[in-house]
Design a protein around this motif. Structure first.
Motif, mmCIF file in Angstrom:
data_model
loop_
_atom_site.group_PDB
_atom_site.id
_atom_site.type_symbol
_atom_site.label_atom_id
_atom_site.label_comp_id
_atom_site.label_asym_id
_atom_site.label_seq_id
_atom_site.Cartn_x
_atom_site.Cartn_y
_atom_site.Cartn_z
ATOM 1 N N ARG A 20 -6.019 -10.579 -3.356
ATOM 2 C CA ARG A 20 -5.514 -9.272 -3.813
ATOM 3 C C ARG A 20 -4.012 -9.171 -3.550
ATOM 4 O O ARG A 20 -3.240 -8.749 -4.410
ATOM 5 C CB ARG A 20 -6.260 -8.148 -3.084
ATOM 6 N N ARG A 21 -3.599 -9.590 -2.352
ATOM 7 C CA ARG A 21 -2.173 -9.543 -2.003
ATOM 8 C C ARG A 21 -1.370 -10.418 -2.964
ATOM 9 O O ARG A 21 -0.311 -10.034 -3.441
ATOM 10 C CB ARG A 21 -1.992 -10.030 -0.559
ATOM 11 N N MET A 40 10.006 -2.390 -10.794
ATOM 12 C CA MET A 40 8.934 -2.574 -9.813
ATOM 13 C C MET A 40 8.479 -1.234 -9.243
ATOM 14 O O MET A 40 8.496 -1.041 -8.031
ATOM 15 C CB MET A 40 9.420 -3.478 -8.666
ATOM 16 N N GLN A 41 8.097 -0.317 -10.104
ATOM 17 C CA GLN A 41 7.575 0.971 -9.624
ATOM 18 C C GLN A 41 6.199 0.728 -9.012
ATOM 19 O O GLN A 41 5.389 0.003 -9.580
ATOM 20 C CB GLN A 41 7.485 1.972 -10.782
ATOM 21 N N MET A 42 5.949 1.344 -7.874
ATOM 22 C CA MET A 42 4.710 1.059 -7.138
ATOM 23 C C MET A 42 3.469 1.335 -8.003
ATOM 24 O O MET A 42 2.549 0.534 -8.026
ATOM 25 C CB MET A 42 4.665 1.860 -5.829
ATOM 26 N N ARG A 43 3.471 2.428 -8.732
ATOM 27 C CA ARG A 43 2.307 2.760 -9.572
ATOM 28 C C ARG A 43 2.102 1.683 -10.657
ATOM 29 O O ARG A 43 0.986 1.253 -10.913
ATOM 30 C CB ARG A 43 2.499 4.146 -10.209
ATOM 31 N N GLY A 54 -3.260 3.441 -3.376
ATOM 32 C CA GLY A 54 -3.441 3.468 -1.916
ATOM 33 C C GLY A 54 -3.597 2.066 -1.331
ATOM 34 O O GLY A 54 -3.084 1.771 -0.247
ATOM 35 N N THR A 55 -4.288 1.201 -2.070
ATOM 36 C CA THR A 55 -4.463 -0.195 -1.633
ATOM 37 C C THR A 55 -3.116 -0.899 -1.596
ATOM 38 O O THR A 55 -2.791 -1.609 -0.643
ATOM 39 C CB THR A 55 -5.424 -0.934 -2.595
ATOM 40 N N LEU A 56 -2.320 -0.678 -2.635
ATOM 41 C CA LEU A 56 -0.987 -1.289 -2.686
ATOM 42 C C LEU A 56 -0.163 -0.867 -1.474
ATOM 43 O O LEU A 56 0.458 -1.704 -0.811
ATOM 44 C CB LEU A 56 -0.276 -0.880 -3.979
ATOM 45 N N TYR A 57 -0.179 0.439 -1.156
ATOM 46 C CA TYR A 57 0.607 0.919 -0.010
ATOM 47 C C TYR A 57 0.074 0.400 1.322
ATOM 48 O O TYR A 57 0.826 0.291 2.287
ATOM 49 C CB TYR A 57 0.667 2.451 -0.006
ATOM 50 N N SER A 62 6.383 -0.050 1.501
ATOM 51 C CA SER A 62 7.556 0.375 0.727
ATOM 52 C C SER A 62 7.867 -0.661 -0.340
ATOM 53 O O SER A 62 7.394 -1.802 -0.277
ATOM 54 C CB SER A 62 8.777 0.527 1.641
ATOM 55 N N LYS A 63 8.705 -0.264 -1.272
ATOM 56 C CA LYS A 63 9.121 -1.184 -2.330
ATOM 57 C C LYS A 63 9.877 -2.377 -1.733
ATOM 58 O O LYS A 63 9.709 -3.505 -2.181
ATOM 59 C CB LYS A 63 10.019 -0.441 -3.331
ATOM 60 N N MET A 64 10.671 -2.140 -0.693
ATOM 61 C CA MET A 64 11.425 -3.238 -0.086
ATOM 62 C C MET A 64 10.483 -4.257 0.559
ATOM 63 O O MET A 64 10.740 -5.460 0.504
ATOM 64 C CB MET A 64 12.433 -2.695 0.936
ATOM 65 N N ASP A 65 9.376 -3.800 1.136
ATOM 66 C CA ASP A 65 8.394 -4.741 1.687
ATOM 67 C C ASP A 65 7.850 -5.635 0.573
ATOM 68 O O ASP A 65 7.601 -6.824 0.772
ATOM 69 C CB ASP A 65 7.231 -3.988 2.349
ATOM 70 N N LEU A 66 7.695 -5.046 -0.598
ATOM 71 C CA LEU A 66 7.207 -5.796 -1.753
ATOM 72 C C LEU A 66 8.252 -6.809 -2.226
ATOM 73 O O LEU A 66 7.936 -7.962 -2.535
ATOM 74 C CB LEU A 66 6.851 -4.804 -2.868
ATOM 75 N N VAL A 67 9.508 -6.389 -2.253
ATOM 76 C CA VAL A 67 10.608 -7.304 -2.637
ATOM 77 C C VAL A 67 10.647 -8.490 -1.670
ATOM 78 O O VAL A 67 10.758 -9.644 -2.090
ATOM 79 C CB VAL A 67 11.970 -6.563 -2.644
#
Length: 198
Positions: A20-21, A40-43, A54-57, A62-67
């Motif tokens: 999933r990750r 890269m909008q979270m939604r 909610g799973t994504l968060y 945060s978006k920076m964690d995703l980057v």
């Protein structure tokens, strides 16, 4: 879900969490490669990855964690490529140049993504592993497998400085101020001077 160890040693749950990750990171990278970090909008990432917001968060607060995760994935790809095909040059500087120019070619296949990632990392308020991982990679290839933990402070400084020069040159290329050949020449000069005694 069954949480007993699976034959591979990992539980079914941890394997599905890992998958999933990975899907989330791949979705974020695909969006960034088309429209930069703004895309890269979270939604949108959640929808593209097929997970609830909610799973994504839970995975990426945060978006920076995703980057940072996308950057980590890019470095993983680079490290795998280097394990499969280690640089064969005779000198430490030449081996480091080989790695950095391979990384440049890999990033420039997706210039929007490269631009988004480099700019975000420069502005980052979170700790990013990018510099340390590139430094570690340069030490391994230029100093016969030396790890960050075993390197002297001077060796760390030299490899880290070369990684910093590369990031700056990459930014200049993304801004249209450098060609690939100019970057290679500058990286060769910096590597020859910085890694002469490594």
């Amino acid at each position: 879900m069954d949480n007993h160890p699976a034959p591979g040693g990992h539980s079914v749950r941890s394997r599905s969490q890992h998958q999933r990750r990975k899907r989330i990171v791949q979705a974020a990278a695909a969006l960034a490669s088309r429209g930069g970090v703004e895309a890269m909008q979270m939604r949108t990432v959640a929808e593209r990855a097929g997970v609830a917001l909610g799973t994504l968060y839970r995975y990426f607060p945060s978006k920076m964690d995703l980057v940072v995760a996308v950057v980590g994935e890019e470095i993983d790809l680079l490290e795998s490529s280097i394990e499969r095909r280690p640089p064969g040059a005779a000198t430490p500087a030449s081996r480091a140049v080989d790695v950095l120019m391979r990384a440049t070619r890999g990033l420039m296949r997706e210039p929007e993504l490269a631009d988004a990632l480099i700019r975000s990392l420069i502005m980052a308020e979170v700790q990013t592993p990018f510099g340390d991982r590139m430094t570690g990679l340069l030490l391994r290839v230029s100093a016969d497998g030396l790890s960050i933990g075993d390197a002297s402070e001077e060796q760390l400084d030299l490899a880290g400085s070369l990684a910093s020069v590369w990031v700056q040159e990459l930014l200049e290329m993304l801004r249209g101020r450098r060609t690939y050949d100019q970057i290679q020449r500058r990286i060769e000069t910096a590597a020859t001077r910085l890694l002469a005694d490594i």
